[in-house]
Design a protein around this motif. Structure first.
Motif, mmCIF file in Angstrom:
data_model
loop_
_atom_site.group_PDB
_atom_site.id
_atom_site.type_symbol
_atom_site.label_atom_id
_atom_site.label_comp_id
_atom_site.label_asym_id
_atom_site.label_seq_id
_atom_site.Cartn_x
_atom_site.Cartn_y
_atom_site.Cartn_z
ATOM 1 N N PRO A 94 0.824 -1.211 0.000
ATOM 2 C CA PRO A 94 0.000 0.000 0.000
ATOM 3 C C PRO A 94 0.862 1.267 0.000
ATOM 4 O O PRO A 94 1.927 1.295 0.621
ATOM 5 C CB PRO A 94 -0.800 -0.126 1.298
ATOM 6 C CG PRO A 94 -0.836 -1.595 1.576
ATOM 7 C CD PRO A 94 0.496 -2.106 1.117
ATOM 8 N N PRO A 95 0.422 2.309 -0.713
ATOM 9 C CA PRO A 95 1.216 3.529 -0.813
ATOM 10 C C PRO A 95 1.657 4.102 0.537
ATOM 11 O O PRO A 95 2.793 4.551 0.684
ATOM 12 C CB PRO A 95 0.279 4.493 -1.550
ATOM 13 C CG PRO A 95 -0.572 3.602 -2.395
ATOM 14 C CD PRO A 95 -0.803 2.385 -1.546
ATOM 15 N N ARG A 96 0.766 4.075 1.515
ATOM 16 C CA ARG A 96 1.112 4.622 2.834
ATOM 17 C C ARG A 96 2.264 3.848 3.457
ATOM 18 O O ARG A 96 3.202 4.437 4.004
ATOM 19 C CB ARG A 96 -0.123 4.582 3.734
ATOM 20 C CG ARG A 96 0.071 5.160 5.123
ATOM 21 C CD ARG A 96 -1.270 5.241 5.826
ATOM 22 N NE ARG A 96 -1.169 5.673 7.212
ATOM 23 C CZ ARG A 96 -2.207 5.878 8.010
ATOM 24 N NH1 ARG A 96 -3.438 5.706 7.544
ATOM 25 N NH2 ARG A 96 -2.023 6.262 9.256
ATOM 26 N N ALA A 97 2.219 2.518 3.356
ATOM 27 C CA ALA A 97 3.300 1.687 3.890
ATOM 28 C C ALA A 97 4.569 1.877 3.079
ATOM 29 O O ALA A 97 5.681 1.893 3.624
ATOM 30 C CB ALA A 97 2.879 0.223 3.901
ATOM 31 N N ALA A 98 4.411 2.015 1.755
ATOM 32 C CA ALA A 98 5.583 2.228 0.895
ATOM 33 C C ALA A 98 6.303 3.518 1.283
ATOM 34 O O ALA A 98 7.533 3.553 1.361
ATOM 35 C CB ALA A 98 5.156 2.271 -0.566
#
Length: 234
Positions: A94-98
Motif C-alpha cells: 500500500p502507498p502509505r506503507a511504501a
C-alpha cells in the motif's frame, strides 16, 4: 523506463527459482538480514489494522511466519466487524506503507532506485506494444525495468483497479532489495542488519525478522490452525 536491464541482472543471477517458494525466490539470498513487512488490513474508518491486533481479536498467535487465513480462520472471510473491514492488499505494498518504508531507507541509503513490474498484467495496454526492457526472471514472467528516484516506490503501476506497486526495487549500490509478489499479502526486505533493525522498529510499519529460506506459501503458518486452501472455495 530504463534502456538497459544490466542493473537488474544481479537479481537474475542470485534469486532462487520460484518453485522453491521461499523468500530467496523473491529477494536474492545475498544479504545479512531480512524482514517481512505485513500489509495492513483496513478498519471501517480507513485506518490500518495490524496483523498482531487481528491475532489478538481471534485468539490466534502473531509470529514471523503467520498467514492471514490462519489468523482469521479462513481465506474467504470478507470482514470482521469491529476489527477489520478490508483484508490486506494482495500483491501490492500500500502507498502509505511504501512511503513509510521509503522514509527508513532514505535515511540510511539515499540513492537512485530501479523499479520492476510485470510487463503484461501490470502495464497499460497501449504501452505493451513498445519495445520494453525486460528482465528474464527465472521461472517467472519477465519484468520491465524502470529507473527513478526512491519516491516513485509508492507508484501504483497500471492505474485504476489494476494498479499495483513495483514488484522489486533496490538502490544502485545494491545495499538492499524490496520484493512484493503478486500473490502475497506481505512484502520482503533484504538488507544489512542495521537497515533491517530500523525497519523492524519503525512505528508506522508492522514487520518481523525473517530468513532467506523462510517459506512464503499459504500453508507456511505452523503455529495457528491451518484453514482450507485459498483456492478451495471454503
Amino acid at each position: 523506463m530504463a534502456a538497459d536491464v544490466g542493473p537488474g541482472m544481479w537479481i537474475v543471477k542470485h534469486v532462487h527459482r520460484f518453485n522453491e517458494h521461499a523468500i530467496a525466490s523473491l529477494v536474492p539470498p545475498v544479504f545479512d538480514s531480512y524482514a517481512r513487512i505485513f500489509h495492513p488490513a483496513m478498519a471501517i474508518d480507513g485506518e490500518p489494522v495490524r496483523w498482531t491486533d487481528v491475532a489478538v481479536a481471534n485468539g490466534t498467535t502473531a509470529h514471523p511466519t503467520m498467514e492471514w487465513g490462519s489468523l482469521v480462520g479462513s481465506w474467504h472471510t470478507p470482514e470482521q466487524p469491529g476489527v477489520w473491514q478490508e483484508a490486506p492488499e494482495q500483491g501490492s505494498l500500500p502507498p502509505r506503507a511504501a512511503r513509510s518504508l521509503v522514509g527508513v531507507l532514505r535515511r540510511l541509503h539515499p540513492d537512485t532506485r530501479y523499479l520492476l513490474v510485470r510487463p503484461l498484467a501490470r502495464i497499460r495496454p497501449h504501452h505493451r506494444s513498445r519495445k520494453l526492457s525486460r528482465l528474464p526472471m527465472p521461472s517467472r514472467e519477465d519484468m520491465v525495468l524502470f529507473s527513478g528516484d526512491i519516491d516513485l516506490a509508492d507508484t501504483q503501476f497500471g492505474g485504476g483497479m489494476l494498479g499495483m506497486s513495483a514488484h522489486l526495487w533496490w538502490p544502485e549500490d545494491r545495499a538492499w532489495c524490496v520484493a512484493t509478489d503478486i500473490d502475497l499479502m506481505t512484502t520482503y526486505l533484504g538488507a544489512s542488519a542495521e537497515c533491517v533493525e530500523a525497519v523492524l522498529t519503525a512505528p508506522e510499519l508492522e514487520a518481523l525478522p525473517a530468513t532467506s529460506d523462510q517459506k512464503i506459501t499459504w500453508d507456511s503458518d505452523t503455529v495457528n490452525p491451518l484453514p482450507g486452501s485459498p483456492s478451495s472455495g471454503f
